[in-house]
Design an enzyme around this catalytic site. Structure first.
Site, PDB file in Angstrom:
ATOM      1  CE1 TYR A  23      -3.169  15.933   4.666  1.00  0.00           C
ATOM      2  CE2 TYR A  23      -3.534  16.382   6.995  1.00  0.00           C
ATOM      3  CZ  TYR A  23      -3.021  15.581   5.995  1.00  0.00           C
ATOM      4  OH  TYR A  23      -2.363  14.419   6.323  1.00  0.00           O
ATOM      5  CD  GLU A  45       2.489  12.146   8.794  1.00  0.00           C
ATOM      6  OE1 GLU A  45       3.012  12.734   9.770  1.00  0.00           O
ATOM      7  OE2 GLU A  45       1.336  12.383   8.417  1.00  0.00           O
ATOM      8  CD1 TRP A  53      -0.656  18.321   7.949  1.00  0.00           C
ATOM      9  CD2 TRP A  53       1.226  17.132   7.907  1.00  0.00           C
ATOM     10  NE1 TRP A  53      -0.653  17.573   6.795  1.00  0.00           N
ATOM     11  CE2 TRP A  53       0.503  16.830   6.744  1.00  0.00           C
ATOM     12  CE3 TRP A  53       2.462  16.514   8.091  1.00  0.00           C
ATOM     13  CZ2 TRP A  53       0.948  15.942   5.778  1.00  0.00           C
ATOM     14  CZ3 TRP A  53       2.915  15.624   7.134  1.00  0.00           C
ATOM     15  CH2 TRP A  53       2.155  15.344   5.988  1.00  0.00           C
TER      16      TRP A  53
END
Length: 192
Positions: A23, A45, A53
Site C-alpha cells: 500500500y 478514511e 488502516w
C-alpha cells in the site's frame, strides 16, 4: 511478518507486513485527481476513524462490493433496507453511524456535481496553487490548518465523518499532502 528491506527504506508505519508495504509503495501519497476515486478514499478514511488502516485494507474489497464499486450515484440511492443489509455484512466495518455517513457523503458528492462542482477540482483547489503540499514534521502529525480548512469545507457541503484528522489522513493518502519520511525511498518522488 516480512522484514523491511534495508535497501528500500520505507516510512516507519509501512514496515509491519507485506500488505502495508505494498500500500505504501504503490498507493499512499500518489496524487489522485479522479473524483470518484477521491470519494472512495474519503469514505474509507471515515470508516478507519478509531481503527487501524490495516483493518480497512483487509476489508477494502468487501467495502467495494458492499458499496457497489463506490459508485456514488448508486450509493446515494441506498435506503434503510440497504443500511440493514450493510449492518449484516461481515466484509465491512458494521458501524451504523459510519454507514449512514457514507450514504450521506454519496448524496453530498452527487449534489456537488449537480451544482456544477467537480469533487477533484474542489479538493485540489483547497491547496495553495492546486499542488501537493509538503508538510514535513519532526513528529507524526494528525492534522494541520490545511486539513482543518478542508474538513470545514467538506462539512459545509454536508459531508460527515470528515473532521480534521480524517481529512489529513485522506489528504496524505491521496497525495495532497506529502508526508513520506525523509529516509523513505518514496520521499523524493512524492507529490509528482
Amino acid at each position: 511478518m516480512t522484514l523491511p528491506d534495508p535497501a528500500r527504506p520505507r516510512c516507519r508505519w509501512a514496515q509491519a507486513d507485506t500488505m502495508m508495504m505494498a500500500y505504501h509503495d504503490e498507493e499512499w501519497g500518489v496524487p489522485v485527481h479522479d473524483s470518484r476515486q477521491l470519494w472512495e478514499m474519503l469514505v474509507l478514511e471515515g470508516f478507519q476513524a478509531g481503527l487501524s488502516w490495516r483493518t480497512i485494507l483487509r476489508r477494502r474489497e468487501g467495502f467495494r462490493r458492499a458499496f457497489m464499486g463506490f459508485d456514488p450515484d448508486r450509493v446515494a440511492r441506498f435506503t434503510e433496507a440497504d443500511v440493514s443489509r450493510l449492518m449484516a455484512d461481515p466484509g465491512i466495518i458494521r458501524a451504523r453511524a459510519k454507514i449512514v455517513a457514507a450514504i450521506g457523503n454519496a448524496r453530498a458528492y452527487v449534489a456537488m456535481r449537480a451544482a456544477g462542482e467537480d469533487f477533484a477540482t474542489f479538493a485540489w483547489g483547497m491547496l495553495p496553487g492546486g499542488r501537493t503540499v509538503h508538510e514535513p514534521a519532526p513528529t507524526a502529525r494528525t492534522d494541520s490548518p490545511l486539513s482543518q480548512a478542508m474538513a470545514a469545507a467538506l462539512r459545509a457541503r454536508h459531508f460527515r465523518f470528515v473532521g480534521p484528522v480524517t481529512a489529513y489522513a485522506w489528504m496524505q493518502a491521496a497525495g495532497m499532502i506529502h508526508d513520506h519520511e525523509a529516509g523513505c525511498f518514496r520521499h523524493a518522488a512524492a507529490g509528482t
